[in-house]
Design an enzyme around this catalytic site. Structure first.
Site, PDB file in Angstrom:
ATOM      1  N   GLU A 296      35.738 -43.650 -30.494  1.00 14.41           N
ATOM      2  CA  GLU A 296      34.731 -43.111 -29.579  1.00 14.41           C
ATOM      3  C   GLU A 296      35.347 -41.616 -29.737  1.00 14.41           C
ATOM      4  O   GLU A 296      35.567 -40.875 -28.679  1.00 14.41           O
ATOM      5  CB  GLU A 296      34.728 -43.695 -28.208  1.00 14.41           C
TER       6      GLU A 296
ATOM      7  N   GLU B 235      30.688 -52.343 -29.861  1.00 16.19           N
ATOM      8  CA  GLU B 235      30.868 -52.897 -28.690  1.00 16.19           C
ATOM      9  C   GLU B 235      29.384 -53.068 -27.883  1.00 16.19           C
ATOM     10  O   GLU B 235      28.949 -52.159 -27.961  1.00 16.19           O
ATOM     11  CB  GLU B 235      31.582 -51.900 -27.613  1.00 16.19           C
TER      12      GLU B 235
END
Length: 684
Positions: A151, A315
């Site tokens: 991320e 995710e």
């Protein structure tokens, strides 16, 4: 680089942290994963100190065992490079790697992403751990791919260490070459900001009016951060390409101050995204009319699709979400996790992993629930995941590789997004209009793409779309205007909102009549404009000649003046001192047309334009849907699949005018059919 996300089978899996659990639990976990229908796991993205407990001392025993065991159960493994969480020995020995606020406060070890991208030492150490991992696992039969870092630009996306200031100085020097050109681009003659030495150049720092830098410098700051982030990721990508050429490379995200399109094109085999639809729900404005809530997450997924038409969900939300001190999301109701899964797949996902296998018992994410609860006993979420696993075991092979179909695209660009973070005269408008247009299209079951205008964009990229919506592109170059004109001239429909075309790529205002670079396209000028806020009363627009056909003219009003006889006034202001003046125009140009809407869009105004353009659902001939249901279509050369997603807790009725088969169940359907609450159908 590869383009495929999955080959012949949809990959369903889960994120797993063997370092969090006793080794004697691993075999049971892997066995149950396979029983659930999973084929792939991600691990190790936060495990630097497991691999390198002290500088130069590399240890692989724990993950060797974990990966070997996963492979023995037939599970494929994605390895993360663990550079999102530098270990304590590293930050203690090399404090220059830490990030710093614009006020000079060093952000200390203790969370994650506490580093800066510019530190030469950090880049060296990241290259070292990546090289060691790649050499060790390049030929492991169980390891199929790599996730770079985790991320990028999440948590924090601004950086002010000494290394960052130096890197920014070098970046602007390479871009502008001379101080005269930099001073011109930044407009430093205003307020006597002129620079006479490169050593005077810094990233924006606190000023007497707090955090209010030169706006042109602030725009370049965002461009620099993006380039710097990509150069940081490139170090790892290059090593992985060199040492592990048979394994694919991706990274996960979609965060601010990062040109994810360029990142994907330069470094990745495909893009990955982390999908948490409840973020949309908890951030919904309580005063918003008919909010889409988690359905609005589909707009974010559309943006991901613009980067990588087929992508991975690294995710996928599987339970209630929250850190110890924030993000208190409720538990998804029965069926919602399945709905969110197919929401991702409907928008282009060919690989999907749930976060996470079991909820952590320690740390900040003890309330960020995974599939299994702390007790590790069977629960509803695991059973729901197993249902999805059974469905995709057969249906997934038909879905993989198909592409989304849309005739409408919402246009965006990074310059306006980044400039609009600081400029309140256009920035907030873009997100509002994107949301409202998406809402209007959703209620009419008209799928849309999100398309980013870039320097590489060509007419070929635009002409597949019947309609392009570019709500508030304040920054617009003449080159972009010419490209859009080519699109219109060959038959396309282009829709602008207020505050269009009045800035150049430096963020400086043209000395031209508004809408600046878009003036000839639109055939109008803006004779006056005003914010609509504070003490001003709300304004409205009257459409056509019907005084009852009123919609709100939100936030900002451009009062228009017709310049060309090809322009038709579609709506006028119905209130305030400019009542009766043009508010909405349509300019016939070549084979196409250009609309200019003088306010910030709302769903009602968008619906008026949809009606005027006679836009309809691509499934209108064979399918009737209630507004609660989203329609997405994925096609290939052989077949097409219509995804129907019911975001209502209640069952709804759908009507099929011709016989279809549900890919997930094998049922043949026709006529009126029930779609259960939070239900999903995939019809062909």
């Amino acid at each position: 680089m590869r383009n495929h996300v999955a080959n012949e089978q949809f990959e369903l899996g889960v994120c797993y942290y063997p370092e969090h659990w006793p080794e004697e639990m691993w075999a049971g976990d892997y066995r149950r994963m396979v029983e659930t229908g999973f084929t792939i796991v991600r691990m190790a993205e936060f495990a630097w100190s497991i691999f390198e407990p002290e500088e130069g001392n590399f240890q692989f025993e724990l993950f060797d065992k974990a990966i070997d065991l996963a492979h023995s159960y037939g599970l494929k493994v994605i390895l993360g490079t663990p550079t999102a969480t530098p270990p304590a020995w590293l930050t203690n020995r090399y404090p220059e790697v830490l990030n710093v606020t614009d006020e000079g406060v060093t952000l200390q070890h203790g969370m994650r992403r506490h580093y800066n991208y510019s530190s030469p030492k950090y880049r060296e150490l990241c290259a070292g751990i990546t090289r060691q991992l790649a050499q060790h696992y390049a030929n492991h039969p169980g390891v199929v791919g790599w996730q770079i870092d985790n991320e990028l630009n999440c948590e924090i996306n601004v950086f002010y260490s000494e290394s960052d200031h130096q890197a920014f100085r070098e970046w602007v020097q390479a871009k502008y070459e001379t101080l005269d050109q930099l001073n011109d681009a930044w407009g430093t003659v205003f307020w006597n900001q002129t620079y006479t030495s490169w050593s005077q150049i810094f990233l924006p720092r606190p000023t007497p009016t707090s955090k209010q830098p030169n706006p042109h410098q602030a725009l370049d700051e965002k461009r620099f951060i993006s380039d710097n982030t990509i150069s940081f990721a490139k170090i790892q990508a290059d090593i992985l390409r060199e040492l592990a050429p048979s394994q694919w490379v991706t990274t996960n995200g979609l965060f601010g101050h990062l040109d994810s399109h360029e990142l994907n094109e330069k470094l990745l085999d495909f893009f990955s995204y982390d999908s948490y639809p409840q973020f949309a729900s908890i951030h919904t404005d309580p005063e918003e009319a008919e909010p889409l809530r988690d359905r609005s997450w589909s707009l974010s997924l559309s943006a991901v699709r613009s980067i990588s038409p087929n992508f991975c969900i690294m995710e996928q939300q599987s339970g209630p979400g929250g850190w110890v001190n924030r993000m208190n999301m409720p538990s998804p109701k029965p069926g919602k996790m399945r709905l969110w899964t197919y929401q991702s797949i409907a928008h282009g996902a060919d690989k999907l992993l749930y976060f996470r296998w079991r909820t952590a018992t320690m740390g900040h994410e003890i309330y960020w629930h995974g599939l299994n609860d702390y007790h590790n006993q069977p629960n509803r979420r695991v059973r729901e995941a197993a249902q999805i696993g059974r469905e995709l075991a057969e249906a997934g092979k038909h879905i993989v590789g198909t592409r989304n179909q849309a005739d409408v695209a919402i246009l965006r660009d990074y310059d306006n997004e980044w400039d609009g973070e600081y400029d309140v005269w256009h920035g907030p408008f873009m997100w509002q209009s994107n949301k409202e247009w998406f809402k209007a299209l959703q209620k009419r079951h008209i799928p849309n793409d999100v398309l980013y205008m870039r320097s590489k964009t060509t007419l070929k990229d635009l002409i597949p779309y019947q309609v392009l919506i570019y709500p508030h592109p304040a920054i617009m170059s003449d080159e972009t205007a010419r490209l859009l004109d080519q699109y219109v001239q060959q038959g396309g429909t282009l829709i602008f909102g207020c505050r269009t075309g009045y800035k150049d790529t430096r963020g400086q205002c043209y000395m031209r009549l508004f809408p600046g670079a878009a003036k000839d396209l639109c055939g109008i000028t803006v004779e006056e404009f005003t914010m609509v806020q504070g003490t001003r009363l709300p304004t409205s627009i009257c459409w056509g000649n019907d005084p009852e056909a009123l919609t709100g003219a939100d936030a900002f009003n451009d009062i228009l003046h017709v310049e060309e006889d090809t322009v038709e006034v579609m709506g006028t202001y119905a209130s305030d001192y400019y009542a009766g003046k043009p508010a909405v125009t349509r300019n016939r140009r070549g084979k196409g047309e250009v609309w200019y809407y003088g306010a910030v869009f709302n769903a009602e105004a968008a619906q008026k334009i949809i009606d005027s353009l006679n836009l309809s659902s691509p499934a209108a001939e064979w399918l009737e849907l209630p507004p609660e249901v989203e329609l997405q279509i994925r096609n290939n050369d052989k077949s097409g699949y219509a995804f129907l997603l019911n975001y209502s807790e209640e069952a709804v009725t759908i009507t099929l005018k011709e016989e279809k088969t549900d890919l997930l169940t094998g049922e043949t359907l026709s006529g009126s059919c029930k779609l259960e609450g939070f239900g999903v159908r995939v019809l062909y």
